[in-house]
Design a protein around this motif. Structure first.
Motif, PDB file in Angstrom:
ATOM      1  N   CYS A 142     -94.998  -9.157  -1.997  1.00  0.00           N
ATOM      2  CA  CYS A 142     -94.017  -8.330  -2.697  1.00  0.00           C
ATOM      3  C   CYS A 142     -93.571  -8.960  -4.006  1.00  0.00           C
ATOM      4  CB  CYS A 142     -92.855  -7.953  -1.787  1.00  0.00           C
ATOM      5  SG  CYS A 142     -91.619  -9.225  -1.563  1.00  0.00           S
ATOM      6  N   VAL A 143     -93.274  -8.093  -4.947  1.00  0.00           N
ATOM      7  CA  VAL A 143     -92.985  -8.512  -6.315  1.00  0.00           C
ATOM      8  C   VAL A 143     -91.752  -9.413  -6.410  1.00  0.00           C
ATOM      9  CG1 VAL A 143     -92.407  -7.698  -8.627  1.00  0.00           C
ATOM     10  CG2 VAL A 143     -94.120  -6.474  -7.270  1.00  0.00           C
ATOM     11  N   PRO A 144     -90.612  -9.046  -5.811  1.00  0.00           N
ATOM     12  CA  PRO A 144     -89.421  -9.875  -6.015  1.00  0.00           C
ATOM     13  C   PRO A 144     -89.634 -11.318  -5.570  1.00  0.00           C
ATOM     14  CG  PRO A 144     -88.886  -7.852  -4.822  1.00  0.00           C
ATOM     15  CD  PRO A 144     -90.364  -7.909  -4.923  1.00  0.00           C
ATOM     16  N   ARG A 156     -92.702 -12.873  -5.093  1.00  0.00           N
ATOM     17  CA  ARG A 156     -93.802 -13.548  -5.785  1.00  0.00           C
ATOM     18  C   ARG A 156     -93.420 -13.928  -7.213  1.00  0.00           C
ATOM     19  NH1 ARG A 156     -97.270  -9.639  -6.011  1.00  0.00           N
ATOM     20  NH2 ARG A 156     -97.147  -9.192  -8.229  1.00  0.00           N
ATOM     21  N   ILE A 157     -92.899 -12.962  -7.958  1.00  0.00           N
ATOM     22  CA  ILE A 157     -92.587 -13.242  -9.355  1.00  0.00           C
ATOM     23  C   ILE A 157     -91.117 -13.647  -9.501  1.00  0.00           C
ATOM     24  CG2 ILE A 157     -92.794 -12.416 -11.725  1.00  0.00           C
ATOM     25  CD1 ILE A 157     -94.731 -10.309 -10.775  1.00  0.00           C
ATOM     26  N   GLY A 158     -90.251 -13.006  -8.714  1.00  0.00           N
ATOM     27  CA  GLY A 158     -88.820 -13.289  -8.825  1.00  0.00           C
ATOM     28  C   GLY A 158     -88.494 -14.748  -8.563  1.00  0.00           C
ATOM     29  N   ASP A 210     -80.860  -9.577  -6.635  1.00  0.00           N
ATOM     30  CA  ASP A 210     -81.892  -8.545  -6.610  1.00  0.00           C
ATOM     31  C   ASP A 210     -83.038  -8.946  -5.671  1.00  0.00           C
ATOM     32  OD1 ASP A 210     -80.382  -7.132  -8.324  1.00  0.00           O
ATOM     33  OD2 ASP A 210     -81.747  -7.198 -10.038  1.00  0.00           O
ATOM     34  N   SER A 258     -84.180  -6.807  -2.394  1.00  0.00           N
ATOM     35  CA  SER A 258     -85.394  -5.992  -2.460  1.00  0.00           C
ATOM     36  C   SER A 258     -86.639  -6.653  -1.880  1.00  0.00           C
ATOM     37  CB  SER A 258     -85.665  -5.560  -3.913  1.00  0.00           C
ATOM     38  OG  SER A 258     -85.793  -6.686  -4.743  1.00  0.00           O
ATOM     39  N   SER A 259     -86.541  -7.883  -1.408  1.00  0.00           N
ATOM     40  CA  SER A 259     -87.744  -8.519  -0.872  1.00  0.00           C
ATOM     41  C   SER A 259     -88.140  -7.926   0.478  1.00  0.00           C
ATOM     42  CB  SER A 259     -87.535 -10.022  -0.734  1.00  0.00           C
ATOM     43  OG  SER A 259     -87.602 -10.625  -1.995  1.00  0.00           O
TER      44      SER A 259
END
Lengths: 592, 360, 542
Positions: free
Chosen positions: A453-455, A457-459, A489, A493-494
């Protein structure tokens, strides 16, 4: 003539690393040579035993002569001969090698339920377990209790998941039992991954049969015929002892078909994890057992509804399962007599950091952090000032020194901005930089994020980069806001617990130690003197004797000066390694 | 049927379907990058998060089944804020070279950046860089543009049953790759290309041939095997530059390597362009496989060629009767062409000597 | 086709592609579906994912075997023995659907049952090489399934007893009532985009459009009225017969539209010789194919992207194709060309647009009368579709069979025409691979495909290779009684011992140099492309 001699040598991973196997072997040779076996009534027994907690003092050896027990610490193989001669043969314990007063205070406040047999029984011998009421609980359950009664007993005990989230175990079992389907699974989660935590390893190494028996009871209760132990491959000793234990249990008929002559059959398979932290997350763990990449999936459906191979599945942590046999034997009320109203029983912690006594402890829930640090832990190393307690590993937070009188239970720790977690407890003192602590955990979670998930991995990568900027003196005012917003966030959102809790170290340090962040950002200063980029080393002329030690160790040639005259550090050349600081005998190097 | 409330409005829906499915059926917009109705729900991009009354944290619409009485909020300032952060985070690790990207104009990420009006990005830092190139001849894999939505991985395993790629590594370095980072070696169906939301996966034969502007899209049927897959020809200036297929057709938009990448022959320089009349006599003694050679022929006008054929056929028919002539039709031609071909033989030549190649 | 038409009264896929997903059992025999019908294979994989059982019968370990629950590796050409022994088990174990047989079938009699007697699982094992346990398991799985679908292709039909194979398949479906319902039936998968359409359109020597027999006077009269001419009375020549007639000098002229028989037909030497014997050969194509190379006149035609019209796919779905680009040079579409030649021969065909032809087809064949171009704008329609408000027919025989009752057929196992001997000890079977298509005229002009899959090869079992001293990648010579070719050896466990496989796409080593044009199925005249005996040796340059 003595009636009975027993020698117990610690051969947990810590004990073995300190030479436990050699010590054990030396004891055996010495006893043989002295012909001690013939001189006792019941023989002279040597045992390997599991971890008893204070690994820092390994190898720990118990010498028990006619119920009189003496414990030795820091034992090396060449010390064995003297112990045998003076203590065992002549009856005079070697007093200078015996454990000291503070060793006993380490145990005073502890309450051993799960670890009760660790350090007492031989983990590689099923008979040793059986002689301590082993497999009596499953017998009691199979012969006299319905699955519902078992679940009820566990529910009444108040046992909650020891993996960290604290979900009531009895309720989880009940949900799985009630889930439709005739094929169900129970999984023991032994993928212990928090840095510095080794509770589960110690339990499996010290008393593997308790876990097996716990799984048997769980399997009986939910209606599973097969269990899996998902254990990380980096625990070779635990894996081996578990394998042996399973084999012995099969041989004895505790695993397999028709256990105790009933219709109940149950068997256990071991699945090795490949060292991915995220596989401790239950859906990722399931994916991994199924042969897929260990990535979590969204819940619901929960594993109790749709788990391994799509079937209802209970996943319990090692410590949770190891509690089960005692609850069955001694009763829910006995178990519930430990702990607080909502957090019953005991909890094992891996106590590390800046306390004097580091090691594995088991305490009744509700004990205060102060008791743990100052009584069990013996206080802070070098009697420095306590700064914070980090609990819950990478998912947890830092509780400031001002709050150490709170009780250790699920709710209180959560209120303080941290979590119980699986049992990591790191004591931090004034020499620890809280921004750096947050950065350390973020480094861990970022590199262990599965990338789904984006949050997460990148967050977490961006969070980490902001922290790196701050600790290297490139932080900006807006970074504080950004850290907070991004952290919140990511939490919201994760996909799984890893991402949802990854920002906790940042948020809790921001909450309690904002001043340290501000010092880094606005003053370009690390108050604890940890962040290298923010440090400057200078030589205090009034203290420098010109001994030249610093000049000798400086790897970059940044120090100049003549013998016997005060030296100087050229800031442009200095790489801030701190070698001069360490080596100076006159405290003439100033770090700041 | 159960009742759910979405953004204050009540809907009666089938139990068991996901919030996202309900939203799609009722034309309620929920953004997503990793969901495709043809694949198992994934929940990776997190863009479809919604709030449900009584639940402590937002959930993903793609993975959460509706339950009776559920009250769902699909949009508010908080949710949109979270979504914007997610898009910003993705863009913070993206080349953002839309000016020269093949996918521009057809890119889901570009659309979201537009939708959320992201001009400046509060998040910045390291970006993934990959220097090695995948040398397979079919699919351009630009992993710097990959957003790890996992659609390619899932379509390859769930639909195609191949599993040629998987996510490897962890954390920020996670990457979709064939085993051991070798060149892709698979069935090259290009299902992954068709489903990729960004420019990470593109057909190599289409690169640089045209993006969206002025491209005409023509619906037709694949000329290869008997499956009869529907395909969309992307045409720019009288050249087929790309083939796609709509997910709403009877085969759900899936194609094979020939359908998706086998269109180059249309523009082959070898195509016959004028009628040819034999000049070099046939070597009747050789049973060898003939080697096509244009020098055996001369080009002719249509009139000359057609006249020659008509005259020859008439002559043979007159001399030997109509049954001395036979026609072989083609399973590759249209129904209409086959129809008039057999009609030509039966009604014009006067023979039933007409067959086709269905037997081979 | 003709086989199915005989037993059911109609010969096409009984079900449609989307229905495959809901099969609870798939029996795939003689079909390398994953390579030859890739998109149908996807549906099969979906069915398996949803819980269906998959049985594959194939001499080669085709890619779909990876998803199969049961793989019956029978010897090439032994399909009847395999199918009959499965039928034997179904009957013996009482797994037949009595009610269905009584109401919907005929021929389930003493003779039929007596014939099955000898095909015990043991006999099946002896002939096919498939262990009897697997035969029994296959029978039980198939008979007990609710919605069992059989899928087959050329592995069944390209035999000298291909029709028998089809009859034996039909028997299985009739025994178990797996017909006339959704997701259950008998499905020949057609190999080319419009095979279904070209047979539908009457490009056959014995039928007009819509399978209407040329020998029935009333039908002939109907077409004479429609076309305004007198029509020939007797049936014409099949494709294979045309070549024999040409070789014998009786057939003088041929007009070949969009075909490349030199590469695709068996026994290339024979094909070439026959075509060269012709006085006049016209070939109409998009490339100068090996067949066009020996033509007298070659006409440049348009490809699918350059014309309008309809294709009918393997599940009877009529679909529109649309002109996307202009043809190259002076290339013209086939309709214009035929119009022009007809006019020159004194018959006026003035079709301005394919739609006019389609409307005429609707008049000639009631089953497509309800399909119009305007309806097709909204997507394809499956025939039968007799009226404008008819939705089309996803699966056939819902209310019964067109011929009244489905007919059981007494089928006996017959060996293939060629059987391995000392001179030619291997069985060659030919077919396609995923990446190339047919004679390669199109795919071999796609650079990416050619980059990876440009080389002909012969698949040989590792044990055979060891015996012959052949290693993977060695150049070998494969010979039959008709010719020989030289190509690379691919040592693989795909074929069993004694069986080799060559894809027929490659002119460099044309598999059909080896195959036999004289072994034809008596009813369908399909050549035995799946069983040719060959010899293999390591190639030595002279």
């Amino acid at each position: 003539m003595n009636k009975h001699i027993e020698i117990k040598v610690c051969t947990g991973t810590g004990g073995i690393a300190a030479g436990g196997l050699e010590v054990l072997e030396r004891f055996q040779t010495c006893i043989e040579q002295a012909g001690l076996k013939a001189k006792t009534l019941t023989g002279c027994l040597t045992h390997r035993v599991g971890c008893r907690g204070l690994c820092a003092r390994d190898v720990l050896v118990d010498v028990i002569i006619d119920d009189q027990k003496f414990t030795y610490q820091y034992i090396k193989p060449d010390m064995v001969e003297r112990i045998v001669e003076e203590h065992i043969i002549n009856g005079n314990p070697v007093s200078e090698w015996l454990v000291t007063e503070d060793y006993l205070s380490f145990y005073n406040k502890q309450q051993k339920v799960v670890l009760a047999m660790c350090g007492e029984i031989d983990p590689e011998d099923i008979e040793s377990y059986i002689s301590h009421q082993g497999y009596r609980a499953i017998e009691k359950v199979i012969k006299g209790m319905s699955p519902e009664e078992v679940i009820d007993e566990i529910k009444r005990s108040g046992l909650r998941g020891r993996g960290g989230a604290g979900f009531p175990t009895g309720l989880k079992w009940e949900m799985a039992r009630n889930a439709p389907g005739d094929e169900k699974y129970i999984i023991c989660n032994a993928d212990e991954g928090d840095p510095g935590a080794f509770m589960d390893r110690a339990v499996i190494e010290g008393n593997p049969h308790a876990v097996i028996e716990g799984m048997l009871i769980g399997g009986y209760a939910i209606g599973a015929k097969r269990g899996y132990v998902y254990i990380r491959a980096e625990y070779p000793l635990a894996v081996e002892r578990l394998k042996k234990a399973i084999e012995q249990a099969r041989h004895k008929g505790y695993l397999g078909e028709r256990i105790f002559g009933t219709d109940f059959g149950f068997d256990i398979k071991i699945k090795l994890g490949a060292g991915a932290f995220v596989c401790g997350e239950e859906t990722a763990l399931i994916a991994s057992i199924e042969g897929k990449r260990g990535m979590p999936r969204a819940k619901p459906p929960f594993p109790v509804q749709k788990g391994l191979f799509g079937k209802p599945t209970v996943i319990n942590n090692v410590e949770t399962l190891a509690n089960i046999p005692s609850i069955i034997i001694k009763g829910a009320d006995w178990f519930a007599s430990f702990g607080t109203e909502k957090s019953k029983g005991t909890k094992i912690f891996a106590l590390t950091g800046k306390v004097k006594n580091t090691g594995l402890i088991e305490v009744p829930l509700g004990i205060t952090l102060r008791e743990i640090i100052y009584e069990i832990g013996g206080g802070i190393e070098g009697d420095r000032r306590l700064k914070a307690v980090q609990t819950g590993g990478p998912s947890g937070g830092c509780i400031p020194a001002s709050m150490i009188d709170i009780p250790v239970d699920y709710e209180s720790l959560a209120r303080a901005g941290s979590i119980m977690g699986s049992g990591g407890m790191i004591i931090l003192d004034e020499t620890d930089c809280m921004v750096n602590v947050a950065k350390y955990f973020l480094q861990f979670t970022q590199s262990e994020s599965c990338g789904k998930c984006v949050p997460c991995r990148i967050g977490t990568k961006r969070l980490l980069e902001i922290l790196e900027r701050i600790t290297s003196g490139r932080g900006k005012e807006e970074d504080l806001k950004k850290l907070e917003k991004l952290s919140n966030d990511i939490k919201a959102s994760s996909l799984c617990g890893l991402g949802q809790t990854a920002p906790n170290p940042v948020l809790s340090t921001l909450q309690y130690f904002r001043d340290e962040y501000e010092a880094h950002i606005f003053e370009k200063r690390c108050p604890a003197g940890v962040c290298r980029d923010l440090l400057t080393y200078t030589i205090l002329e009034e203290f420098c004797k010109g001994c030249g030690m610093c000049l000798k160790v400086c790897p970059s040639g940044a120090i100049i000066g003549e013998k016997k005259k005060p030296h100087k550090i050229i800031p442009e050349v200095c790489i801030k390694c701190g070698a001069c600081f360490e080596v100076c005998k006159f405290k003439a190097i100033k770090r700041g | 049927m159960i009742k759910v409330k979405i953004d204050g409005k009540e809907y009666r829906v089938k139990p068991g379907i996901t919030i996202l499915q309900v939203a799609r059926e009722n034309d309620i917009y929920i953004p997503t990058l990793c969901d495709d109705p043809r694949l198992e729900p994934y929940g990776g991009c997190r863009l479809c998060i919604v709030q449900i009354k009584g639940m402590p944290r937002p959930v993903t619409a793609c993975t959460t089944p509706v339950t009776d009485g559920m009250e769902i909020t699909t949009t508010n300032e908080y949710i949109e804020g979270l979504r914007k952060t997610i898009v910003e985070l993705i863009l913070s690790d993206h080349p953002n070279d839309c000016m020269v990207c093949e996918k521009a104009g057809d890119c889901s990420l570009q659309e979201l950046a537009y939708f959320y009006g992201i001009r400046t990005n509060p998040y910045y830092g390291e970006r993934r860089r990959y220097t090695t190139k995948d040398n397979n001849p079919f699919i351009e894999r630009d992993m710097e543009k990959c957003i790890l939505c996992g659609k390619c991985v899932r379509v390859c395993s769930e639909v195609q049953g191949v599993g040629a790629i998987e996510i490897a590594y962890r954390g920020f370095t996670a990457k979709v790759t064939p085993p051991f980072e070798k060149d892709l070696n698979c069935e090259f169906c290009g299902q992954c290309v068709s489903i990729c939301p960004t420019g990470a996966l593109m057909g190599k034969s289409s690169l640089g041939k045209g993006r969206q502007k002025d491209v005409k899209k023509i619906e037709t049927v694949c000329p290869y095997c008997g499956c009869g897959c529907n395909m969309t020809l992307h045409v720019l200036r009288n050249e087929v530059i790309r083939v796609s297929s709509r997910p709403d057709n009877f085969h759900e938009g899936w194609l094979c390597v020939k359908g998706r990448f086998g269109f180059e022959f249309i523009n082959s320089p070898d195509r016959l362009k004028r009628p040819l009349i034999r000049v070099k006599p046939r070597d009747k003694n050789s049973k060898e496989l003939p080697v096509p050679d244009l020098n055996d022929f001369r080009e002719a006008s249509w009139d000359e060629a057609l006249d020659l054929i008509a005259n020859k056929l008439r002559e043979i028919k007159d001399k030997y009767g109509p049954d001395a002539i036979a026609g072989l039709s083609s399973a590759r031609c249209t129904n209409e062409e086959n129809y008039i071909f057999q009609k030509f033989f039966r009604a014009v030549i006067g023979t039933n000597n007409i067959d086709h190649c269905a037997r081979y | 086709m003709a086989g199915l038409a005989t037993v059911f009264g109609s010969g096409a896929m009984t079900n449609s592609i989307p229905e495959i997903e809901n099969n609870d059992l798939l029996f795939v025999i003689g079909s390398n579906t994953k390579e030859n019908h890739p998109i149908i294979a996807l549906r099969m994989i979906q069915a398996v994912r949803k819980g269906a059982k998959l049985i594959i019968a194939d001499p080669r370990r085709v890619p779909l075997v990876r998803f199969a629950h049961l793989w019956l590796q029978h010897k090439p050409g032994t399909d009847v023995a395999l199918l009959n022994s499965i039928a034997h088990v179904i009957v013996k174990e009482g797994l037949i659907k009595k009610e269905f047989i009584e109401t919907h079938t005929e021929g389930f009699n003493e003779e039929f049952l007596k014939n099955l007697e000898e095909y015990t699982p043991e006999a099946g094992e002896r002939i096919t090489g498939v262990p009897k346990e697997k035969i029994i398991e296959a029978a039980r799985l198939y008979a007990k399934a609710e919605r069992a679908g059989i899928y087959y292709t050329m592995g069944i039909t390209q035999h000298s007893h291909g029709t028998d194979n089809v009859f034996a398949i039909a028997n299985l479906a009739l025994l178990t009532g797996n017909l006339g319902k959704e997701s259950a039936g008998v499905n020949p998968l057609r190999g080319q985009n419009n095979v279904q359409g070209s047979t539908d359109m009457g490009c056959s020597p014995n039928t007009y459009p819509g399978y209407q027999k040329v020998t029935i006077p009333a039908i002939k009269k109907k077409f004479e009225d429609l076309w305004g001419v007198r029509l020939p009375e007797k049936e014409g020549l099949t494709a294979s017969e045309m070549l024999f007639e040409a070789e014998a000098g009786r057939l003088k002229a041929m007009y070949i539209m969009g075909e490349n028989p030199v590469l695709s037909d068996p026994d290339t030497g024979h094909t070439v010789k026959a075509l060269k014997e012709l006085e006049f050969l016209v070939v109409q194509d998009i490339f100068l194919s090996e067949t066009a190379a020996i033509a007298d006149v070659v006409l440049p035609a348009t490809c699918f992207a350059e014309k309008d019209g309809t294709f009918t796919n393997t599940e009877r779905r009529v679909q529109r194709i649309r002109k996307a680009v202009a043809p190259p040079g002076e290339a013209k579409d086939d309709i214009w060309i035929i119009n022009e030649i007809s006019r020159r021969l004194g018959y006026n065909m003035n079709y301005a647009h394919p739609e006019e032809i389609w409307n005429e087809i609707g008049m000639a064949w009631p089953a497509v009368a309800g399909i119009t171009y305007s309806r097709l704008e909204r997507g394809g329609i499956q025939w039968p579709c007799p009226t404008i408000d008819h939705p089309g027919t996803p699966y056939l025989f819902k209310g019964g069979f067109p011929r009244g009752k489905g007919a059981f057929t007494v089928i006996k196992y017959k060996p293939s025409c060629e059987e391995p001997d000392l001179d030619y000890p291997f069985i060659l079977t030919t077919g396609r691979m995923l990446f190339q298509y047919h004679t390669g005229t199109m795919t071999r002009r796609v650079k990416a495909i050619e980059a990876l899959y440009h080389e002909p090869y012969v698949e040989i079992n590792p044990e055979d290779a060891l015996d012959l001293g052949i290693r993977n990648g060695d150049t070998v010579k494969v010979s039959s009684r008709r010719g020989s070719i030289v190509l690379k050896a691919m040592v693989t466990k795909r074929p069993e011992r004694g069986v080799v496989f060559i894809p027929f796409h490659f002119r460099e080593a044309a598999a059909n140099m080896l195959t036999n044009s004289k072994a034809l199925d008596p009813l369908c005249k399909i050549p035995e492309l799946k069983v040719t005996t060959v010899n293999i040796e390591k190639f030595k340059e002279d």
